[in-house]
Design an enzyme around this catalytic site. Sequence first.
Site, PDB file in Angstrom:
ATOM      1  N   SER A  91     -22.941  -7.668 -25.791  1.00  0.00           N
ATOM      2  CA  SER A  91     -22.132  -7.026 -27.013  1.00  0.00           C
ATOM      3  C   SER A  91     -21.739  -8.044 -27.875  1.00  0.00           C
ATOM      4  O   SER A  91     -21.125  -7.396 -29.040  1.00  0.00           O
ATOM      5  CB  SER A  91     -21.294  -6.124 -26.203  1.00  0.00           C
ATOM      6  OG  SER A  91     -19.973  -6.790 -25.863  1.00  0.00           O
ATOM      7  N   GLY A  92     -21.527  -9.411 -27.716  1.00  0.00           N
ATOM      8  CA  GLY A  92     -20.960 -10.229 -28.654  1.00  0.00           C
ATOM      9  C   GLY A  92     -19.594 -10.486 -28.375  1.00  0.00           C
ATOM     10  O   GLY A  92     -19.009 -11.281 -28.865  1.00  0.00           O
ATOM     11  N   GLY A  93     -18.950  -9.618 -27.336  1.00  0.00           N
ATOM     12  CA  GLY A  93     -17.666  -9.821 -26.758  1.00  0.00           C
ATOM     13  C   GLY A  93     -17.632 -11.003 -26.013  1.00  0.00           C
ATOM     14  O   GLY A  93     -18.475 -11.669 -25.553  1.00  0.00           O
ATOM     15  N   VAL A  94     -16.500 -11.468 -25.506  1.00  0.00           N
ATOM     16  CA  VAL A  94     -16.087 -12.193 -24.703  1.00  0.00           C
ATOM     17  C   VAL A  94     -16.784 -12.608 -23.413  1.00  0.00           C
ATOM     18  O   VAL A  94     -17.434 -13.271 -22.904  1.00  0.00           O
ATOM     19  CB  VAL A  94     -14.750 -12.725 -24.185  1.00  0.00           C
ATOM     20  CG1 VAL A  94     -14.443 -13.844 -23.365  1.00  0.00           C
ATOM     21  CG2 VAL A  94     -13.929 -12.745 -25.551  1.00  0.00           C
ATOM     22  N   ASP A  95     -16.601 -11.146 -22.766  1.00  0.00           N
ATOM     23  CA  ASP A  95     -17.427 -11.190 -21.117  1.00  0.00           C
ATOM     24  C   ASP A  95     -19.040 -11.346 -21.156  1.00  0.00           C
ATOM     25  O   ASP A  95     -19.293 -12.065 -20.285  1.00  0.00           O
ATOM     26  CB  ASP A  95     -16.968  -9.945 -20.596  1.00  0.00           C
ATOM     27  CG  ASP A  95     -15.541  -9.585 -20.914  1.00  0.00           C
ATOM     28  OD1 ASP A  95     -14.555 -10.569 -20.692  1.00  0.00           O
ATOM     29  OD2 ASP A  95     -15.045  -8.423 -20.824  1.00  0.00           O
ATOM     30  N   SER A  96     -19.402 -10.355 -21.950  1.00  0.00           N
ATOM     31  CA  SER A  96     -20.905 -10.567 -22.134  1.00  0.00           C
ATOM     32  C   SER A  96     -21.476 -11.947 -22.414  1.00  0.00           C
ATOM     33  O   SER A  96     -22.388 -12.412 -22.229  1.00  0.00           O
ATOM     34  CB  SER A  96     -21.724  -9.498 -22.982  1.00  0.00           C
ATOM     35  OG  SER A  96     -21.328  -9.561 -24.281  1.00  0.00           O
ATOM     36  N   SER A  97     -20.663 -12.720 -23.360  1.00  0.00           N
ATOM     37  CA  SER A  97     -21.165 -13.745 -23.929  1.00  0.00           C
ATOM     38  C   SER A  97     -21.103 -14.881 -22.925  1.00  0.00           C
ATOM     39  O   SER A  97     -22.167 -15.562 -22.615  1.00  0.00           O
ATOM     40  CB  SER A  97     -20.241 -14.299 -25.149  1.00  0.00           C
ATOM     41  OG  SER A  97     -20.341 -13.467 -26.303  1.00  0.00           O
ATOM     42  N   GLY A 155       0.953  -1.154   0.168  1.00  0.00           N
ATOM     43  CA  GLY A 155       0.037  -0.099   0.136  1.00  0.00           C
ATOM     44  C   GLY A 155       0.756   1.177   0.049  1.00  0.00           C
ATOM     45  O   GLY A 155       1.943   1.244   0.354  1.00  0.00           O
ATOM     46  N   GLU A 172       4.539 -11.148  -6.047  1.00  0.00           N
ATOM     47  CA  GLU A 172       3.513 -11.329  -7.013  1.00  0.00           C
ATOM     48  C   GLU A 172       3.951 -10.917  -8.395  1.00  0.00           C
ATOM     49  O   GLU A 172       3.218 -11.298  -9.388  1.00  0.00           O
ATOM     50  CB  GLU A 172       2.330 -10.742  -6.552  1.00  0.00           C
ATOM     51  CG  GLU A 172       2.155  -9.189  -6.642  1.00  0.00           C
ATOM     52  CD  GLU A 172       2.695  -8.722  -5.171  1.00  0.00           C
ATOM     53  OE1 GLU A 172       2.414  -7.377  -5.023  1.00  0.00           O
ATOM     54  OE2 GLU A 172       3.535  -9.192  -4.583  1.00  0.00           O
ATOM     55  N   HIS A 221       7.889  -7.426  -3.316  1.00  0.00           N
ATOM     56  CA  HIS A 221       6.687  -8.055  -4.000  1.00  0.00           C
ATOM     57  C   HIS A 221       6.904  -9.322  -4.921  1.00  0.00           C
ATOM     58  O   HIS A 221       7.307  -9.340  -5.787  1.00  0.00           O
ATOM     59  CB  HIS A 221       6.084  -6.757  -5.033  1.00  0.00           C
ATOM     60  CG  HIS A 221       5.517  -5.752  -4.219  1.00  0.00           C
ATOM     61  ND1 HIS A 221       4.264  -5.639  -3.936  1.00  0.00           N
ATOM     62  CD2 HIS A 221       6.239  -4.640  -4.016  1.00  0.00           C
ATOM     63  CE1 HIS A 221       4.222  -4.496  -3.294  1.00  0.00           C
ATOM     64  NE2 HIS A 221       5.080  -3.976  -3.279  1.00  0.00           N
ATOM     65  N   LYS A 229      -9.238 -11.353 -17.601  1.00  0.00           N
ATOM     66  CA  LYS A 229      -9.889 -12.108 -18.768  1.00  0.00           C
ATOM     67  C   LYS A 229      -9.679 -13.621 -19.111  1.00  0.00           C
ATOM     68  O   LYS A 229     -10.346 -14.058 -19.831  1.00  0.00           O
ATOM     69  CB  LYS A 229      -9.272 -10.928 -19.796  1.00  0.00           C
ATOM     70  CG  LYS A 229      -9.630 -11.296 -21.343  1.00  0.00           C
ATOM     71  CD  LYS A 229     -11.233 -10.933 -21.576  1.00  0.00           C
ATOM     72  CE  LYS A 229     -11.265  -9.763 -21.720  1.00  0.00           C
ATOM     73  NZ  LYS A 229     -12.771  -9.235 -22.283  1.00  0.00           N
ATOM     74  N   CYS A 280       5.279  -6.000   1.872  1.00  0.00           N
ATOM     75  CA  CYS A 280       5.931  -4.677   1.511  1.00  0.00           C
ATOM     76  C   CYS A 280       4.895  -4.055   2.715  1.00  0.00           C
ATOM     77  O   CYS A 280       5.250  -4.127   4.063  1.00  0.00           O
ATOM     78  CB  CYS A 280       5.464  -4.179   0.279  1.00  0.00           C
ATOM     79  SG  CYS A 280       6.185  -2.631   0.120  1.00  0.00           S
ATOM     80  N   TYR A 281       4.138  -3.012   2.593  1.00  0.00           N
ATOM     81  CA  TYR A 281       3.245  -2.225   3.524  1.00  0.00           C
ATOM     82  C   TYR A 281       2.754  -3.341   4.772  1.00  0.00           C
ATOM     83  O   TYR A 281       2.955  -3.210   5.959  1.00  0.00           O
ATOM     84  CB  TYR A 281       2.247  -1.330   3.189  1.00  0.00           C
ATOM     85  CG  TYR A 281       1.440  -0.618   4.432  1.00  0.00           C
ATOM     86  CD1 TYR A 281       1.820   0.345   4.743  1.00  0.00           C
ATOM     87  CD2 TYR A 281       0.230  -1.329   4.694  1.00  0.00           C
ATOM     88  CE1 TYR A 281       0.975   1.032   5.465  1.00  0.00           C
ATOM     89  CE2 TYR A 281      -0.489  -0.760   5.534  1.00  0.00           C
ATOM     90  CZ  TYR A 281      -0.019   0.382   6.097  1.00  0.00           C
ATOM     91  OH  TYR A 281      -0.737   1.000   7.153  1.00  0.00           O
TER      92      TYR A 281
END
Length: 520
Positions: free
Chosen positions: A230-236, A59, A179, A177, A376, A86-87
């Site tokens: 929308s036809g995109g990956v997420d909404s599909s 942070g 990660e 870090h 994603k 870290c923090y």
Amino acid sequence: MKPELKQLLLIIDFGSQFTKLIARRIRELNVYCAIHPYHTIDVSFIIKLNPRAIILSGGPATVLNEHSPKIPKEIYDLSIPILGICYGQQLMAYQLGGEVSKGTGNGEFGRSSVTSTAQNSDLVKGWFLEGGEQVWMSHGDTISRLPNNFQIVGISKKAPFAIIANEKKKLYGVQFHPEVNQTHRGTLLLRNFIQISSFARDWNMSSYKDYLIKEINEKVGTEEVICAISGGVDSSVVGVLLNKAIGDRLTCIFVDHGLLREGETNEVLKMFRDNYNIKILYAEEKELFLKALSGITDPEQKRKKIGNLFIKVFEKYAKSIGTVKFLAQGTLYPDVIESASAAGAPSATIKSHHNVGGLPKRMKMSLIEPLRELFKDEVRALGTELGIPRQFIDRHPFPGPGLAIRCPGEVTEEKLKILRKADSIFIDQIRKHGLYDQIWQAFVVLLPVRTVGVMGDDRTYDYSCVLRAVTSKDGMTADFFNFNNNFLGETATRIINEVLGINRVTYDITSKPPGTIEWE
């Protein structure tokens, strides 16, 4: 009652931009994790959540500030393994009786090397086999005295307590870090912490799919849901997931806002109607959106205007369905992170996303965002589990505001027509050369700049465009795709020859950060 996920790792967020990257790394190790902001944490919450382990994020604050982010000290006595990063490390040391010194030129930023102090610890099992370990530091303050019963496990040039451990209570801290990719073997350290915490490491997208379906069912009950697609990956993925969960109580609304790519309207409708038995309403609202965007040049205003219009359109079509209490959309982690901290902690707003921020009270609907905690690539994995065809889930991301944010300056019908044609040529070139699956996202940006050119014997004064193609895993960071000059030359020639209105083509070689993937 909310369905349970077994063996949870809790990440307490203190406002680091890397908090979500910690979550990514933990999930890659087949452990489910959840992020909660520090200000929502108390002992009763921890006991109710029953995590198998806790990670304290980094942070921007200093623990020496009276009002800096903190958690109740009693949490360290709950017999739960804790890793402070870290923090998070400094906070743990400070709260348990150690000392932290204000940074006075002793900070470390960037790559550093940590070496062993010859103290054994399960946290660093497999580390230090070749001497020093490259890590990524980003700290000004440093621990100057350890709490009782802690030992030093690793040191760096400017961090005498780079790795600390209380093995008896399974409390650990690292100043760097683990990660980030710049810490070469940080994943091994996180894997060791998971091993210490006795996780079964049996979480996967198949089990998460079942969890989401149960959660949707319990939240929705017997109510109707509308879903923005929308036809995109997420909404599909959201549409198919909801269809699996609630069947014909789902109605999808496809909003054609006039900001889609060439041929996309027909492609989207055909995709859903040919593959799924899902009710779809086609909302043709081009005039509404383009009129509202007239004269607007500021990208934040564009995004917010489009977001507000989406809500109005959903509200309008929901009334035609009847009583609808839920609206579903494909909000992802990166959307939330860039709009504000996903968990409410104090991190910076990069840009507003049209699908982040909730609904107005007048709609009397609740949001369903089953992908809100996913990146994603995880959404693609979920789509595979749902049996969605590869041509759906392998599509490049496309932003909800569409071509409006690929058209800096005012959005007009003329400019959109030019942009659509140039974009379709660029994508066609990428497919023709077999590069589509190597690229995370590719598109054209039409600049609000005209330049002088020569075509034949005539002078031209037309728009310039920028080609943008990046590689990425989750959209949080990205590098430009390294096309060869022959490809770029061939593509530029096609665009200039085939698109009336463009006479200059350039290629964007900016990474993220410092840039974002989209231009606006």
